[in-house]
Design an enzyme around this catalytic site. Sequence first.
Site, mmCIF file in Angstrom:
data_model
loop_
_atom_site.group_PDB
_atom_site.id
_atom_site.type_symbol
_atom_site.label_atom_id
_atom_site.label_comp_id
_atom_site.label_asym_id
_atom_site.label_seq_id
_atom_site.Cartn_x
_atom_site.Cartn_y
_atom_site.Cartn_z
ATOM 1 N N ASP A 1 0.050 4.979 0.939
ATOM 2 C CA ASP A 1 -0.092 5.946 2.034
ATOM 3 C C ASP A 1 -0.234 5.250 3.385
ATOM 4 O OD1 ASP A 1 -0.103 8.129 0.189
ATOM 5 O OD2 ASP A 1 -2.166 7.596 -0.314
ATOM 6 N N ASP B 1 0.873 -1.163 0.000
ATOM 7 C CA ASP B 1 0.000 0.000 0.000
ATOM 8 C C ASP B 1 0.917 1.222 0.000
ATOM 9 O OD1 ASP B 1 -2.410 1.635 0.549
ATOM 10 O OD2 ASP B 1 -1.482 1.868 2.527
#
Length: 186
Positions: A18, A16
Amino acid sequence: MSARRDPALPEAVLFDRDGTLIEDVPYNGDPDAVRPMPGARAAVDAVRSAGVSVGVVSNQSGVTRGLLTRAQVDAVRLRVETLLGPFGVWAVCPHGPEDGCRCRKPAPGLVVAACGRLGVDPRRTVVIGDIGSDMAAAAAAGARGVLVPTPVTLPAEVGAATETAHDLRAAVLEALGRAPGAGGVR
């Protein structure tokens, strides 16, 4: 696809963006605001050094909300790659939660698309993220998920996670099947 040095290794590790690879700045379209999470470069480099493909899977609803342009998302991607090195694939969903798309995490679409572009089996892939939707997307795609909780991770998300790690280094060690302290990630 090249021959694997170690069949016990995953074929890919998908991160991922952020809150996992970089600090979470809501709707960030500014490359100058990109700050890697502690140990991110070493963690990603350890995956690369093991001969495992790396990629990024990221929801970016700011595009559909009119808060970001695709050009800004691309500019942030380029900054991340400047700081952390190249990734084999970036799978980004520009849709909002109400759009009902199949790509937005927790749906499996981003994970499946990234695996397809890398030529790897989702069942031989690890997704590392910081919230429950990352883990749900991994599970929905048949991949393994490793949760790295942050202050925004809900207690229920931690409780529901099959695997957790206290930081990115430990998550990569789990993904690669190495015990903490076994080397490879500093």
